[in-house]
Design an enzyme around this catalytic site. Structure first.
Site, PDB file in Angstrom:
ATOM      1  N   GLU A 141       0.370  -1.191   0.129  1.00 35.18           N
ATOM      2  CA  GLU A 141       0.231  -0.581  -0.329  1.00 35.18           C
ATOM      3  C   GLU A 141       1.197   0.971   0.007  1.00 35.18           C
ATOM      4  O   GLU A 141       0.266   2.034  -0.374  1.00 35.18           O
ATOM      5  CB  GLU A 141      -0.897  -0.197   1.061  1.00 35.18           C
ATOM      6  CG  GLU A 141      -2.101  -0.852   1.499  1.00 35.18           C
ATOM      7  CD  GLU A 141      -2.641  -1.117   2.465  1.00 35.18           C
ATOM      8  OE1 GLU A 141      -4.158  -0.716   2.032  1.00 35.18           O
ATOM      9  OE2 GLU A 141      -1.976  -1.741   3.334  1.00 35.18           O
ATOM     10  N   GLU A 172      -3.838  -9.828   4.138  1.00 37.31           N
ATOM     11  CA  GLU A 172      -4.580  -8.959   5.110  1.00 37.31           C
ATOM     12  C   GLU A 172      -5.487 -10.412   5.478  1.00 37.31           C
ATOM     13  O   GLU A 172      -6.140  -9.941   6.644  1.00 37.31           O
ATOM     14  CB  GLU A 172      -4.755  -7.857   5.199  1.00 37.31           C
ATOM     15  CG  GLU A 172      -4.405  -6.765   5.312  1.00 37.31           C
ATOM     16  CD  GLU A 172      -3.153  -5.937   3.949  1.00 37.31           C
ATOM     17  OE1 GLU A 172      -2.824  -5.200   4.133  1.00 37.31           O
ATOM     18  OE2 GLU A 172      -2.862  -6.917   3.132  1.00 37.31           O
TER      19      GLU A 172
END
Length: 707
Positions: free
Chosen positions: A118, A138
Site C-alpha cells: 500500500e 490481510e
C-alpha cells in the site's frame, strides 16, 4: 550491499542520503520493516526533506539492501494502541505525495506485503526486484488492506485481478507484478542503485505525475460482485474479511470520489478490527510463530545436517512424507518390503504430482524433478547413508521396535531416527537402539503432502540438537511444527479421545449422527466427529477403544455404539457404510436408519432414556471435553503452551481458525465460566470423565480468566 555510511538517521528506523541528485529514503528496521510509529515518522520526514531540498530532483523510497525486503506491512502489535496513532498516518503521507511536485519512486526488493505494498501504491512510480513478493495478505489475519489498498489496487490493475489478489492473499513476484501493471518495471541487483537509475531516467522532470487515487476502475462494468460473494465458503477461515473486501471493491467501483471509496474501506476495516474473528486469526498468527520456539533450548544449539532422507513404508503416509521432502528439494530413498506395495506407492506419488500439474500448479519439468528425487527400493540397507530416517509402517509397537533394532545397526552415526507414530510410546521404541538420543517422533498428518501440521515428539533422551534440527527442518519443508512430550496420543489425538467419547455418549443420549455433525460444522469445524470417523476408518480407532475400555474401572460408562457398527462390517467410507451410508464415488454421508437402531439399542441396554438435545449443548459439551483435556496436557508438560494446542487443532483437526482454537475459545468464554460448566457436567455425568483439570481450578482461584 548496504546503505552507504554517508547516510544520516532520520528516526530509529529510517536513513537518508542523496545520490546524483536523487534523495534516497531507506527503511531500516529488520527483519520486516514494519510500519511502526518510528517508521512512519522517519518516512514522512525523509520525503519532506527531499521535497524541500532544491538540489533533489526525485525521491526513491526503498528498503535496506542488506535486509530481507522493502516493507512487510503494519506493525500488528501497535494496532489500536497509542503508539499506532502516534505521528503521521500513511494516509497523511499519501495525500502529501499526491500533491507533491517531485516524483516519489518505490524501489522494492524482497517483499512489499500488506501496508508495504500500500505504501508503494501511494507513490507515483514503483519498480520491483524480479523475485520480490508483492501482495495484500490481510485477509489471512481477518482484516482487509486498510491503507487504501482496496481502493488503489483496483484502480491500478482492475477490479477482477485486484480482488483475486486480496481474496486469495497470494502474492505475485516482481516480474508478474510488472505484467499486471502493479509496478512499472522489474530489476535485479541493489534496490538503491536500481531505484536511483530508474528515477534519473524516468521520473525526473515529469510534469504530470501519476496518482493512482485519481484513476477510474478500468473493468468496473465486468465485475460480478454477487458471484464473488457466493463463491466464499460458509466456513471459510477468513470469510468475514473476504466479504468485507468485496464490499470495498464495490465501494471503489461506485465511488464518485476516491474519498467516497476510502470511507467504505475505513468503515469495513474498523468493523473487522473489532471482530472476534480478526482477534482469533491474529492470535493464531502469533501462536504459530511462538510454537516454533522450544522453551529451555538455546538458540545457539547447532543443527545436524539433513541433506538426504530415507522413508520406511510406501503406503499413504510414507508416500506423502516422501513428497514433502522431494517438494523441498531433498533426495528421498523410499523403502518398502514388498515389490507390489512399492510399485503401488510410487504410482500414487506420480498420480498425485500429475493431478497437481493438471491444475496448473506444477510444470511437467517440476513433476519430473520431484519424482526423480524419490528413489524406490526394497533394500532396508539403502537407508545407511541417510541423514534422517522416518519410519511410516504399521501402527504396532512391536513392529516398530523390531524395525528400529534393524535401523540401529544400519544407520550411520549421527543420523536422526524418527517414528511417524500417532500415539505409541517413543521411549520404548528408542530403548531398543544404542542411540536413544537420536530418536524422535515426527507425527505427520494425513495426507502428509497436504496437511501443514507436524507434531514433533521428544522422547526422554532425545538430544537437544535433534529437537532443534527437527523444528527447523519442519519450517524448511513448509510445515508448522509443534513440540510435544510423550503420552498416549501426544497432544492432538489424546484430546480427540474425550471429544469422540462425548460424541458417542451424545448419540446414546438422543442426538443423531447428522445433528451432531451438523451442529459442529455450523460452529465452524471442517467436519463433525462422526463423519470424521467414517473418513478415517472406524476400524483404525478400534484398538484404541479396546485399550481404553480395559483401563476403565468397573461400572464406568463406555459406549459400545462404534464397536457394534464395526462388528457389522461398517468401517466407514472405504466399505460404503459406517455411521452413514455412502454411494459409490460419492463422499456425501447419507443418514442410515440401521445405525439409528443400533444407537437406540445401545442406549436401552445401558439404561439411558433418550431425550431432545440442542445444538448448543452439543457444541458446548464437545468444546469443554477438548478444553479440559488440553488443560491437563498443559499441567503435565506434554504441551508447552495453550497456544500450541490451538495451533495443532486449527492446522490438524479442522478447528475453525477464526475461533482461535479450543483453548482460545475457553479464554474467550472466561475460565471461571468454563469451570462452572464442567462442574455441572460432573454433577450429571460423574467425576470420572468430568473432574475439572487442576490447572483450570488453580487459574480461576488466582483470579485469572484466560490460559
Amino acid at each position: 550491499m548496504s546503505v552507504p555510511a554517508s547516510y544520516i538517521d532520520l528516526s530509529e528506523t529510517v536513513r537518508y542520503g542523496v545520490v546524483d541528485g536523487i534523495a534516497v529514503v531507506v527503511l531500516a528496521n529488520p527483519p520486516v520493516n514494519g510500519l511502526s510509529n518510528h517508521m512512519r515518522i522517519g518516512m514522512d520526514a525523509g520525503i519532506r526533506k527531499g521535497m524541500d531540498d532544491p538540489a533533489v530532483k526525485a525521491i526513491v523510497l526503498t528498503g535496506d539492501p542488506a535486509g530481507k525486503g522493502f516493507c512487510g506491512g503494519a506493525d500488528l502489535r501497535q494496532l489500536n494502541t497509542a503508539a499506532g496513532r502516534e505521528g503521521p498516518s500513511i494516509h497523511d503521507m499519501f495525500d502529501y505525495i499526491a500533491s507533491a511536485p517531485k516524483a516519489v519512486v518505490a524501489a522494492i526488493h524482497g517483499f512489499a506485503l500488506g501496508g508495504g505494498l500500500e505504501t508503494a501504491l501511494g507513490c507515483h512510480f514503483r519498480i520491483a526486484e524480479k523475485n520480490a513478493n508483492l501482495g495484500l495478505p490481510e485477509a489471512n489475519l481477518g482484516l482487509l488492506p486498510g491503507g487504501g489498498g482496496t481502493q488503489r489496487l483496483p484502480r491500478l490493475i482492475g477490479a477482477v485481478p485486484a480482488m483475486d489478489m486480496m481474496l486469495t492473499a497470494a502474492p505475485v513476484n516482481g516480474e508478474r507484478g510488472a505484467e499486471l501493471g502493479i509496478v512499472e518495471a522489474s530489476f535485479t541487483g541493489d534496490p538503491i542503485e536500481a531505484g536511483v537509475a530508474w528515477a534519473l531516467q524516468n521520473a525526473v522532470g515529469v510534469s504530470d505525475l501519476p496518482v493512482v487515487a485519481n484513476n477510474p476502475v478500468p473493468d468496473a462494468d465486468s465485475v460480478d460482485l454477487a458471484a464473488a460473494h457466493a463463491a466464499i465458503r460458509p466456513n471459510a477461515r477468513n470469510g468475514r474479511a473476504q466479504h468485507a473486501i468485496i464490499n470495498c471493491v464495490e465501494g471503489a467501483i461506485n465511488a464518485t470520489t476516491f474519498a467516497d471509496g476510502m470511507a467504505v474501506e475505513q468503515r469495513e476495516f474498523r468493523e473487522l478490527v473489532a471482530s472476534p474473528e480478526a482477534a482469533a486469526l491474529q492470535y493464531q498468527f502469533f501462536a504459530e510463530k511462538e510454537a516454533a520456539k522450544v522453551i529451555g533450548l538455546s538458540k545457539e544449539t547447532a543443527l545436524r545436517p539433513v541433506n538426504s532422507l530415507a522413508v520406511i513404508g510406501a503406503g499413504t503416509m510414507g508416500g506423502g512424507i516422501a513428497m514433502v521432502f522431494a517438494n523441498a528439494g531433498i533426495p528421498v530413498t523410499l523403502i518398502e518390503q514388498g515389490a507390489e506395495q512399492l510399485e503401488r506407492g510410487v504410482s500414487i506419488i506420480k498420480g498425485n504430482y500429475e493431478a497437481t500439474a493438471a491444475k496448473g500448479r506444477l510444470s511437467a519439468e517440476q513433476v519430473a524433478t520431484r519424482v526423480g528425487l524419490i528413489t524406490p527400493t526394497l533394500e532396508l540397507e539403502a537407508a545407511k547413508d541417510a541423514d534422517l530416517i522416518i519410519e511410516a509402517v504399521f501402527e504396532d509397537l512391536e513392529v516398530k521396535k523390531e524395525l528400529f533394532t534393524k535401523l540401529d545397526a544400519i544407520a550411520k552415526p549421527g543420523a536422526i531416527l524418527a517414528t511417524n507414530t500417532s500415539r505409541l510410546d517413543i521411549d520404548q521404541i528408542a530403548a531398543v537402539t544404542s542411540r536413544p538420543q537420536d530418536v524422535i517422533g515426527l507425527h505427520f498428518f494425513s495426507p502428509a503432502n497436504v496437511m501443514k501440521l507436524l507434531e514433533v515428539v521428544r522422547a526422554d533422551k532425545t538430544a537437544d540438537d535433534v529437537i532443534a534440527t527437527s523444528m527447523k527442518l519442519a519450517q524448511k519443508v513448509g510445515k508448522i511444527a509443534v513440540l510435544a512430550r510423550i503420552c498416549d496420543g501426544f497432544i492432538g489425538n489424546r484430546m480427540l479421545s474425550p471429544y469422540v467419547r462425548e460424541a458417542h455418549f451424545l448419540l446414546e443420549e438422543g442426538a443423531s449422527p447428522q445433528q451432531l455433525d451438523g451442529a459442529l460444522q455450523a460452529f465452524g469445524l471442517a467436519m463433525g466427529p462422526i463423519a470424521m470417523g467414517d473418513l478415517a476408518g472406524l476400524d483404525v480407532a478400534a484398538a484404541g477403544r479396546r485399550r481404553q475400555r480395559e483401563l476403565l474401572p468397573s461400572g464406568v460408562r463406555f459406549s459400545k455404539v462404534a464397536d457394534i457398527v464395526v462388528d457389522a462390517g461398517r468401517l466407514g467410507q472405504k466399505t460404503g457404510a459406517g455411521f452413514y451410508k455412502y454411494e459409490a464415488g460419492n463422499r456425501k454421508p447419507i443418514p442410515d436408519p440401521e445405525v439409528e437402531q443400533i444407537i437406540e439399542k445401545c442406549a436401552a441396554d445401558a439404561g439411558i432414556t433418550r431425550r431432545a438435545i440442542t445444538d448448543e449443548e452439543i457444541v458446548e459439551r464437545e468444546m469443554l471435553a477438548l478444553v479440559n483435556e488440553g488443560a491437563k496436557l498443559l499441567d503435565e508438560g506434554i504441551a508447552q503452551r495453550a497456544s500450541d494446542i490451538d495451533v495443532i487443532y486449527t492446522n490438524g483437526y479442522g478447528f475453525p481458525a477464526y475461533r482461535g482454537g479450543p483453548m482460545h475459545w475457553a479464554s474467550q468464554q472466561g475460565l471461571d465460566v468454563v469451570l462452572e460448566k464442567i462442574k455441572k457436567l460432573r454433577e450429571v455425568h460423574g467425576e470420572y470423565f468430568w473432574t475439572p483439570a487442576p490447572l483450570i481450578e488453580r487459574l480461576v482461584a488466582e483470579g485469572k480468566t484466560t490460559f
